[in-house]
Design an enzyme around this catalytic site. Structure first.
Site, PDB file in Angstrom:
ATOM      1  N   LYS A 109       0.839  -1.202   0.000  1.00 21.67           N
ATOM      2  CA  LYS A 109       0.000   0.000   0.000  1.00 21.67           C
ATOM      3  C   LYS A 109       0.882   1.264   0.000  1.00 21.67           C
ATOM      4  CE  LYS A 109      -2.517  -1.686   3.589  1.00 21.67           C
ATOM      5  NZ  LYS A 109      -2.334  -3.127   3.625  1.00 21.67           N
ATOM      6  N   THR A 110       1.899   1.287   0.861  1.00 24.32           N
ATOM      7  CA  THR A 110       2.798   2.454   0.898  1.00 24.32           C
ATOM      8  C   THR A 110       3.533   2.577  -0.436  1.00 24.32           C
ATOM      9  OG1 THR A 110       3.144   1.965   3.237  1.00 24.32           O
ATOM     10  CG2 THR A 110       4.619   3.584   2.241  1.00 24.32           C
ATOM     11  N   ASP A 154      -1.091   6.095   6.805  1.00 31.32           N
ATOM     12  CA  ASP A 154      -1.187   4.661   7.073  1.00 31.32           C
ATOM     13  C   ASP A 154      -2.072   4.443   8.300  1.00 31.32           C
ATOM     14  OD1 ASP A 154      -0.697   2.038   6.597  1.00 31.32           O
ATOM     15  OD2 ASP A 154       1.382   2.045   7.300  1.00 31.32           O
ATOM     16  N   THR A 203      -5.765  -1.835   7.218  1.00 34.99           N
ATOM     17  CA  THR A 203      -5.975  -3.288   7.212  1.00 34.99           C
ATOM     18  C   THR A 203      -7.416  -3.583   7.608  1.00 34.99           C
ATOM     19  OG1 THR A 203      -5.119  -3.253   9.469  1.00 34.99           O
ATOM     20  CG2 THR A 203      -3.592  -3.927   7.741  1.00 34.99           C
ATOM     21  N   ARG A 262       6.265  -8.423   1.265  1.00 34.22           N
ATOM     22  CA  ARG A 262       7.153  -8.028   2.372  1.00 34.22           C
ATOM     23  C   ARG A 262       7.782  -9.272   3.005  1.00 34.22           C
ATOM     24  NH1 ARG A 262       4.263  -4.809   6.817  1.00 34.22           N
ATOM     25  NH2 ARG A 262       4.287  -3.129   5.298  1.00 34.22           N
TER      26      ARG A 262
END
Ligand code: ADE
Length: 375
Positions: A109-110, A154, A203, A262
């Site tokens: 997302k980032t 975030d 999330t 990740r």
């Protein structure tokens, strides 16, 4: 708060992307007066020399983060939607519509927010809701925004009510409404803001208030990655690190990465360490499937990517709760894990692979999970 300044990169130049300007700040103070709010902005500027939350901005991470949409592997539907949004906004010379990205952690997302800024030729200011505890924190950030900037928040479901309410007119009318004074003599002063794009990430999309959710023009879910996509990501990261990996070695790491880039990148680094030590006598390090299996077994990451915590979660459900249904609170108490960690980190993948089921009466372990655990 941390800020990445992201400028357009030449497509396919083959050159490493230009270094992003990165800084962080830790908001302080409590007063909410107009003067203080404005001073808050200055305080944030000053404090940029004292980075506070740059954990997701370390230079190693930045090196492997894709810089352009064309380098971003997977999430085909999301990329399709964003490509249209970018082209349309650029055609009109407008900023992008506000965008809400949701999905499990680690799916990019980032990364996508930084890519959007690069594609639009603007800056990306990165922060997270816990760093915006006081109204002055968001005021400080908004007052620094320049036309077209992307403001990435975030964990946006964790915004305080006052911060959220300051964001409503900012998102809708590019206006900052500041309350001056208290009680009956309180006045609202409106300051114009340059047009900008808010990219929120969460999330837990269900935890967002509807007024906030309704102010996003685009709401997009990030999905778990498939094996081939993760294998390509591992191979790309290996080229950047650099470390040699065979296609089978990359596939083995991908298979154990729980659909999450990740995790794939983290496992690749751990397997590289293992390979380097094992092959210390050799001139170069090479990650083969055999080496990947050995290293990941040592790390207790099983062939499906489940780690010690996943397995213990499932085993406790079987041993202590006859496989369920069991409520989240009871599960957290029995495992010693935090409710939110179970819900946001462990559960999504276990649900995705069909090892857990969610029912109105609680969570249930499936037969597939029992078989996997050898029960
Ligand atoms: N690294 C992490 N996520 C990635 C993605 N989706 N594409 C390319 N590289 C990545």
């Amino acid at each position: 708060m941390a800020i990445i300044s992201s400028r357009p990169q030449p497509a396919n130049s083959g050159e490493p992307p230009k270094k992003a300007r990165v800084s962080g700040a830790k908001p302080t103070g409590k007063s909410l007066s107009h003067r203080d709010l404005l001073q808050g902005a200055a305080t944030i500027e000053e404090q940029q020399e004292v980075p506070s939350n740059q954990q997701n901005l370390n230079p190693q991470e930045e090196k492997i983060r894709p810089q352009r949409l064309e380098d971003y592997i997977g999430q085909k539907d999301l990329k399709g939607v964003l490509q249209i949004a970018i082209a349309a906004a650029q055609g009109r010379n407008d900023p992008l519509d506000h965008l809400l990205l949701y999905g499990p952690p680690g799916l990019g997302k980032t990364t996508m927010a930084v890519i959007l800024a690069t594609e639009m030729g603007t800056n990306c200011q990165i922060t997270s809701a816990p760093a915006l505890e006081r109204p002055r924190d968001i005021v400080g950030l908004l007052m620094k925004i320049t036309a077209g900037d992307i403001l990435f928040i975030d964990e946006i479901h964790r915004l305080s009510r006052m911060t959220e309410e300051l964001l409503y007119p900012a998102m809708e009318d590019f206006r900052l409404d500041i309350t001056i004074g208290k009680g009956q003599s309180a006045k609202i002063r409106s300051l114009p803001l340059p047009p900008f794009t808010l990219v929120g990430a969460t999330t837990r999309v269900g935890a967002l208030s509807s007024p906030l959710r309704d102010r996003f023009g685009l709401i997009q879910r990030l999905k778990f990655y498939d094996l081939a996509e993760l294998q390509t990501i591992v191979q790309r990261t290996a080229r950047i690190l650099p470390v040699e990996v065979t296609p089978e070695g990359a596939e083995e790491i991908a298979r154990r990465s729980r659909g999450t880039p990740r995790i794939a990148n983290r496992l690749l680094k751990r397997v590289r360490d293992y390979a380097q030590v094992q092959q210390a006598a050799q001139a170069t390090t090479k990650i083969t499937q055999e080496v990947a299996v050995e290293a990941l077994e040592l790390l207790e990451v099983d062939p499906l990517g489940l780690d010690w915590t996943d397995r213990s979660l499932l085993q406790i459900m079987i041993d202590n709760f006859k496989g369920g249904p069991v409520g989240l609170d009871s599960l957290a108490a029995a495992t010693g894990e935090d409710v939110k960690t179970i819900e946001e980190v462990y559960e999504p993948y276990l649900l995705q692979i069909g090892y857990l089921q969610r029912t109105p009466r609680g969570r249930i372990v499936t037969d597939a999970a029992r078989k996997h655990l050898g029960d």
